[in-house]
Scaffold this motif. Structure first.
Motif, PDB file in Angstrom:
ATOM      1  N   THR A 152      -3.405  10.545   0.384  1.00 38.19           N
ATOM      2  CA  THR A 152      -4.830  10.093   0.220  1.00 38.19           C
ATOM      3  C   THR A 152      -5.112   8.737   0.299  1.00 38.19           C
ATOM      4  O   THR A 152      -6.234   8.085   0.566  1.00 38.19           O
ATOM      5  N   THR A 153      -3.830   7.985  -0.013  1.00 35.02           N
ATOM      6  CA  THR A 153      -3.927   6.345   0.026  1.00 35.02           C
ATOM      7  C   THR A 153      -3.050   5.922   0.806  1.00 35.02           C
ATOM      8  O   THR A 153      -2.997   4.657   1.005  1.00 35.02           O
ATOM      9  N   LEU A 154      -2.153   6.560   1.634  1.00 35.26           N
ATOM     10  CA  LEU A 154      -1.228   5.903   2.547  1.00 35.26           C
ATOM     11  C   LEU A 154      -1.971   5.285   3.476  1.00 35.26           C
ATOM     12  O   LEU A 154      -2.879   5.783   4.233  1.00 35.26           O
ATOM     13  N   PRO A 155      -1.574   3.950   4.122  1.00 35.40           N
ATOM     14  CA  PRO A 155      -2.208   3.183   4.932  1.00 35.40           C
ATOM     15  C   PRO A 155      -2.057   3.497   6.205  1.00 35.40           C
ATOM     16  O   PRO A 155      -0.715   4.385   6.441  1.00 35.40           O
ATOM     17  N   PRO A 156      -3.102   3.371   7.484  1.00 35.00           N
ATOM     18  CA  PRO A 156      -2.625   3.709   8.767  1.00 35.00           C
ATOM     19  C   PRO A 156      -1.664   2.768   9.160  1.00 35.00           C
ATOM     20  O   PRO A 156      -1.290   1.684   8.716  1.00 35.00           O
ATOM     21  N   THR A 157      -0.609   3.399  10.027  1.00 34.10           N
ATOM     22  CA  THR A 157       0.408   2.424  10.385  1.00 34.10           C
ATOM     23  C   THR A 157       0.787   2.564  11.890  1.00 34.10           C
ATOM     24  O   THR A 157       0.504   3.634  12.387  1.00 34.10           O
ATOM     25  N   LYS A 158       1.110   1.573  12.430  1.00 37.34           N
ATOM     26  CA  LYS A 158       1.682   1.544  13.733  1.00 37.34           C
ATOM     27  C   LYS A 158       3.112   1.783  14.217  1.00 37.34           C
ATOM     28  O   LYS A 158       3.602   2.014  15.241  1.00 37.34           O
ATOM     29  N   ALA A 206       0.768  -1.198  -0.072  1.00 38.16           N
ATOM     30  CA  ALA A 206      -0.095  -0.001  -0.103  1.00 38.16           C
ATOM     31  C   ALA A 206       0.740   1.225   0.018  1.00 38.16           C
ATOM     32  O   ALA A 206       0.603   2.336  -0.655  1.00 38.16           O
ATOM     33  N   ARG A 207       2.148   1.179   0.700  1.00 38.51           N
ATOM     34  CA  ARG A 207       2.897   2.438   0.729  1.00 38.51           C
ATOM     35  C   ARG A 207       3.550   2.765  -0.608  1.00 38.51           C
ATOM     36  O   ARG A 207       3.670   3.723  -0.932  1.00 38.51           O
ATOM     37  N   VAL A 208       3.862   1.567  -1.251  1.00 37.75           N
ATOM     38  CA  VAL A 208       4.643   1.679  -2.347  1.00 37.75           C
ATOM     39  C   VAL A 208       3.564   2.202  -3.670  1.00 37.75           C
ATOM     40  O   VAL A 208       3.830   3.333  -4.347  1.00 37.75           O
ATOM     41  N   PHE A 209       2.370   1.663  -3.519  1.00 38.59           N
ATOM     42  CA  PHE A 209       1.285   2.092  -4.503  1.00 38.59           C
ATOM     43  C   PHE A 209       1.074   3.558  -4.193  1.00 38.59           C
ATOM     44  O   PHE A 209       0.777   4.341  -5.210  1.00 38.59           O
ATOM     45  N   ALA A 210       0.979   3.943  -2.992  1.00 39.81           N
ATOM     46  CA  ALA A 210       0.706   5.190  -2.855  1.00 39.81           C
ATOM     47  C   ALA A 210       1.416   6.299  -3.610  1.00 39.81           C
ATOM     48  O   ALA A 210       1.097   7.464  -3.708  1.00 39.81           O
ATOM     49  N   LEU A 211       2.713   5.983  -3.687  1.00 42.08           N
ATOM     50  CA  LEU A 211       3.591   6.933  -4.485  1.00 42.08           C
ATOM     51  C   LEU A 211       3.324   7.188  -5.853  1.00 42.08           C
ATOM     52  O   LEU A 211       3.856   8.156  -6.533  1.00 42.08           O
ATOM     53  N   THR A 212       2.364   6.533  -6.632  1.00 39.66           N
ATOM     54  CA  THR A 212       1.661   6.615  -7.721  1.00 39.66           C
ATOM     55  C   THR A 212       0.784   7.734  -7.909  1.00 39.66           C
ATOM     56  O   THR A 212       0.310   8.461  -8.965  1.00 39.66           O
ATOM     57  N   SER A 230     -12.479  11.585  -6.666  1.00 36.74           N
ATOM     58  CA  SER A 230     -11.661  12.775  -6.647  1.00 36.74           C
ATOM     59  C   SER A 230     -10.565  12.475  -7.762  1.00 36.74           C
ATOM     60  O   SER A 230      -9.963  11.782  -7.896  1.00 36.74           O
ATOM     61  N   ARG A 231     -10.522  13.473  -8.858  1.00 34.09           N
ATOM     62  CA  ARG A 231      -9.287  13.664  -9.679  1.00 34.09           C
ATOM     63  C   ARG A 231      -8.125  13.851  -9.283  1.00 34.09           C
ATOM     64  O   ARG A 231      -6.779  13.744  -9.660  1.00 34.09           O
ATOM     65  N   ARG A 232      -8.070  14.282  -8.031  1.00 30.21           N
ATOM     66  CA  ARG A 232      -6.715  14.766  -7.265  1.00 30.21           C
ATOM     67  C   ARG A 232      -6.310  13.792  -6.370  1.00 30.21           C
ATOM     68  O   ARG A 232      -5.060  14.159  -5.647  1.00 30.21           O
ATOM     69  N   ALA A 233      -6.968  12.532  -6.055  1.00 27.70           N
ATOM     70  CA  ALA A 233      -6.519  11.694  -5.380  1.00 27.70           C
ATOM     71  C   ALA A 233      -6.446  10.555  -5.842  1.00 27.70           C
ATOM     72  O   ALA A 233      -6.637  10.111  -7.024  1.00 27.70           O
ATOM     73  N   GLY A 234      -6.231   9.261  -4.972  1.00 27.70           N
ATOM     74  CA  GLY A 234      -6.218   7.766  -5.681  1.00 27.70           C
ATOM     75  C   GLY A 234      -4.608   7.701  -6.400  1.00 27.70           C
ATOM     76  O   GLY A 234      -4.108   8.543  -6.613  1.00 27.70           O
ATOM     77  N   ASN A 235      -4.494   6.443  -6.375  1.00 23.49           N
ATOM     78  CA  ASN A 235      -3.450   5.812  -7.041  1.00 23.49           C
ATOM     79  C   ASN A 235      -3.543   5.790  -8.607  1.00 23.49           C
ATOM     80  O   ASN A 235      -4.508   5.834  -9.037  1.00 23.49           O
ATOM     81  N   ARG A 236      -2.272   5.543  -9.416  1.00 23.95           N
ATOM     82  CA  ARG A 236      -2.360   5.800 -10.625  1.00 23.95           C
ATOM     83  C   ARG A 236      -1.413   4.478 -11.127  1.00 23.95           C
ATOM     84  O   ARG A 236      -0.283   4.555 -11.396  1.00 23.95           O
ATOM     85  N   ILE A 237      -2.296   3.351 -11.010  1.00 29.05           N
ATOM     86  CA  ILE A 237      -1.230   1.952 -11.473  1.00 29.05           C
ATOM     87  C   ILE A 237      -1.598   1.657 -12.787  1.00 29.05           C
ATOM     88  O   ILE A 237      -2.809   1.511 -13.235  1.00 29.05           O
ATOM     89  N   TRP A 238      -0.544   1.331 -13.542  1.00 27.24           N
ATOM     90  CA  TRP A 238      -0.573   0.695 -14.728  1.00 27.24           C
ATOM     91  C   TRP A 238      -0.709  -0.917 -14.684  1.00 27.24           C
ATOM     92  O   TRP A 238       0.234  -1.365 -14.480  1.00 27.24           O
ATOM     93  N   ARG A 239      -2.126  -1.464 -14.678  1.00 23.92           N
ATOM     94  CA  ARG A 239      -2.116  -3.034 -14.696  1.00 23.92           C
ATOM     95  C   ARG A 239      -1.907  -3.475 -16.132  1.00 23.92           C
ATOM     96  O   ARG A 239      -2.645  -3.116 -17.068  1.00 23.92           O
ATOM     97  N   MET A 240      -0.965  -4.519 -16.176  1.00 23.97           N
ATOM     98  CA  MET A 240      -0.558  -4.849 -17.317  1.00 23.97           C
ATOM     99  C   MET A 240      -1.559  -6.207 -17.794  1.00 23.97           C
ATOM    100  O   MET A 240      -2.057  -6.708 -16.793  1.00 23.97           O
ATOM    101  N   ASP A 241      -1.968  -6.223 -19.032  1.00 21.13           N
ATOM    102  CA  ASP A 241      -3.202  -7.011 -19.359  1.00 21.13           C
ATOM    103  C   ASP A 241      -2.765  -8.120 -20.459  1.00 21.13           C
ATOM    104  O   ASP A 241      -3.357  -9.197 -20.797  1.00 21.13           O
ATOM    105  N   LYS A 242      -2.051  -7.485 -21.402  1.00 24.38           N
ATOM    106  CA  LYS A 242      -1.492  -8.321 -22.407  1.00 24.38           C
ATOM    107  C   LYS A 242       0.066  -8.514 -22.752  1.00 24.38           C
ATOM    108  O   LYS A 242       0.741  -7.462 -22.578  1.00 24.38           O
ATOM    109  N   SER A 243       0.570  -9.817 -23.193  1.00 28.77           N
ATOM    110  CA  SER A 243       2.053  -9.759 -23.475  1.00 28.77           C
ATOM    111  C   SER A 243       2.293 -10.082 -24.974  1.00 28.77           C
ATOM    112  O   SER A 243       1.239 -10.649 -25.621  1.00 28.77           O
TER     113      SER A 243
END
Length: 424
Positions: free
Chosen positions: A244-250, A232-238, A395-408
Motif C-alpha cells: 500500500t505504500t511501496l513506491p513505483p519503481t523503474k 520509501a521502500r524501507v518505510f513500507a516494511l513497517t 485505512s486501518r489496514r494500510a499505511g506505514n507505522r513509524i515511531w517518530r522520536m521527539d524527546k531525548s
C-alpha cells in the motif's frame, strides 16, 4: 543488562565519524559494533572508506598515546571486538546522485587528508576490500599504529550482503541497525531477502523532516532526498500491507515484497525536528580540545582539524553562527546515543506515534519529503482505494507505522556528553 549489538550504516562525513566514535567509546559490556556498512551520501563511498580506515588508524595511535601517558585507554568495545567494515552502494537506486561535499568537503572531513597527511594511513589497505583479489579472504587488519591490536575486519562482499549475513548469524531481535546515511544498503538488503532483514530488532534512522524546514530543499532532509526510493521502500516494511505504500519503481532488481511477511519492521525515525535540538558549540569544543592538543593527543589533533573546517562552513552558511556561538547539530550521534541508551525512559516518541509517514519519490520540488496526513477525518476499515481516500491514508489496514522520536534524555547537554565520552 545484556550487551547491545549494533550495525552502523553510514556515509562518513563529519557527524557520522563522531557517531561511530561515540559507539566505539563504549565499554564492551555496553555494546558490540558488529558491522560498519558504508554508503554514498555525504561523499563518494570510496572516500567514506578512506575516512573510516583513517579513524581506526587514529584510534590505535590514541590508545597507544593514552597508555604511554598513564591515561585511561577508553574505547573498550573497539579493543574487545573487531567490527567488520563493508563497502556498499555507490549510487542511489534510481534518483540522480546528490552529495553533501559542499558542507563536509570533497573528502568528507574538510580536506584533512591533504592538509594533515601525517594523520592518514598509507593506501596499502585498499586491496583488502577489492573483490577481485582473493574474494573469499577475510582477515583482521592493523592500520599501522604499532599497538598490536587488530582494528577491523575488511569484507570484500557488498555491504547489503554483510547486513544480511550479520542478521542471519545472530538471534532475531538482538541486533539494532543504526542508519545515518541514505537508506540504499538497507533497501537492497530488504529486496534481496526481506525475511532475513526483518530479523532486526529495530532500525534507527536519521532522516526526514516533519514539522520544520528541510536542509537541502524546503521540504527535504538530505538522507531522505539522496535516495527517496530507498527510504520509501524501507518505510513500507513497517506497514501491515507493504504494497500500500511501496513506491513505483523503474528498477527490475527491486521487486515488490512478498504478499505475506512474518512481521512488520520496527523503525525509529530521528528527523531534523529532534536532531537539530542536539548541538555542540565551538566554545564547548575548544574548551575541551585545547588542553588535549597541547598534550599531544592524536585523536584531538584529528578531530580538531575537521571540526575547524566545520565551524568555518557553519559561519559561511548560517547567519548568527559566529565565533564560539557557532553550533554543529549532532544529527547522527543522537541516533547512536539512542541505540546505546534506548532503555532510558526519557526517550519518547511523538504522541501520535506510530505515524503513517511516507516518503515522496516523484515530486519535482518535494522529493524526499516526509508526508503525513493532517486531515481530521475518521479512520475506515477497508483496504480498497476510493474516491474519498486516494492512497489509503484513512485505512486501518494500510499505511506505514513509524515511531517518530521527539524527546531525548538531555538535549541541552548532549554536546558535553559526547565530548566526555570521546575524550574523558
Amino acid at each position: 543488562m545484556a550487551r547491545k549489538k549494533i550495525i552502523i550504516d553510514t556515509d562518513p562525513g563529519i557527524d557520522d565519524i563522531l557517531a561511530i566514535l561515540l559507539a566505539l567509546s563504549a565499554t564492551p559490556e555496553e555494546v558490540e559494533v558488529l558491522l560498519i556498512s558504508l554508503t554514498f551520501g555525504n561523499i563518494e563511498v570510496k572516500n567514506c572508506l578512506c575516512n573510516v580506515v583513517s579513524m581506526f588508524h587514529i584510534l590505535e595511535r590514541e590508545v597507544q598515546w593514552r597508555r604511554a601517558n598513564g591515561h585511561p585507554e577508553g574505547f573498550g568495545t573497539l579493543r574487545a571486538f573487531r567490527p567488520v567494515v563493508a563497502v556498499g552502494a555507490e549510487d542511489p537506486l534510481e534518483d540522480q546522485k546528490m552529495l553533501a561535499d559542499y558542507f563536509h568537503g570533497k573528502d568528507g572531513l574538510g580536506g584533512i587528508h591533504t592538509s594533515h597527511p601525517h594523520l592518514t594511513p598509507s593506501q596499502a589497505w585498499e586491496h583488502l576490500f577489492d573483490p577481485t583479489v582473493d574474494p573469499d579472504g577475510i582477515q583482521p587488519v592493523q592500520t599501522g599504529a604499532g599497538t598490536g591490536d587488530h582494528s577491523f575486519i575488511p569484507s570484500k562482499k557488498p555491504a547489503h550482503q554483510e547486513i544480511l549475513r550479520t542478521l542471519r548469524e545472530n538471534e532475531p531481535d538482538t541486533v539494532t541497525l543504526v542508519a545515518v546515511g541514505p537508506l540504499t544498503n538497507l533497501a537492497l538488503a530488504a529486496a534481496q531477502d526481506p525475511e532475513t532483514f526483518l530479523r532486526v530488532k529495530e532500525v534507527v534512522v536519521m532522516g526526514g523532516v516533519v514539522n520544520i524546514p528541510g536542509n537541502v530543499t524546503p521540504m527535504g532532509e538530505f538522507n531522505s532526498y539522496a535516495d527517496a526510493v530507498a527510504a520509501a521502500r524501507v518505510f513500507a516494511l513497517t506497514s501491515p500491507n507493504p504494497h500500500t505504500t511501496l513506491p513505483p519503481t523503474k528498477s527490475a532488481h527491486l521487486p515488490p515484497y512478498p504478499a505475506t511477511l512474518s512481521r512488520q519492521l520496527t523503525l525509529r525515525l530521528f528527523p531534523l525536528d529532534i536532531t537539530q535540538r542536539h548541538n555542540l558549540s565551538r566554545g564547548e569544543f575548544r574548551a575541551t580540545i585545547t588542553p588535549l592538543l597541547n598534550a599531544g593527543s592524536p585523536l584531538a589533533e584529528w578531530v580538531s582539524a575537521f571540526m575547524a573546517h566545520t565551524f568555518r562552513t557553519l559561519e559561511a552558511l548560517h547567519p548568527g553562527h559566529i565565533g564560539d556561538d557557532a553550533q554543529l547539530s549532532l544529527h547522527d550521534p543522537v541516533c547512536v546515543w539512542y541505540a546505546l541508551t534506548a532503555e532510558d525512559p526519557h526517550w519518547m516518541p511523538s504522541v501520535t506515534s506510530p505515524e503513517d509517514i511516507r516518503v515522496e519519490t516523484l515530486g519535482q520540488w518535494t522529493r524526499g519529503m516526509c508526508v503525513v496526513d493532517r486531515r481530521n477525518r475518521h479512520r475506515i476499515e477497508g483496504d480498497v482505494e476510493s474516491s474519498s481516500d486516494h492512497g489509503l491514508w484513512l485505512s486501518r489496514r494500510a499505511g506505514n507505522r513509524i515511531w517518530r522520536m521527539d524527546k531525548s534524555p538531555a538535549e541541552a547537554t548532549f554536546g558535553r556528553i559526547i565530548l566526555q565520552k570521546l575524550f574523558g
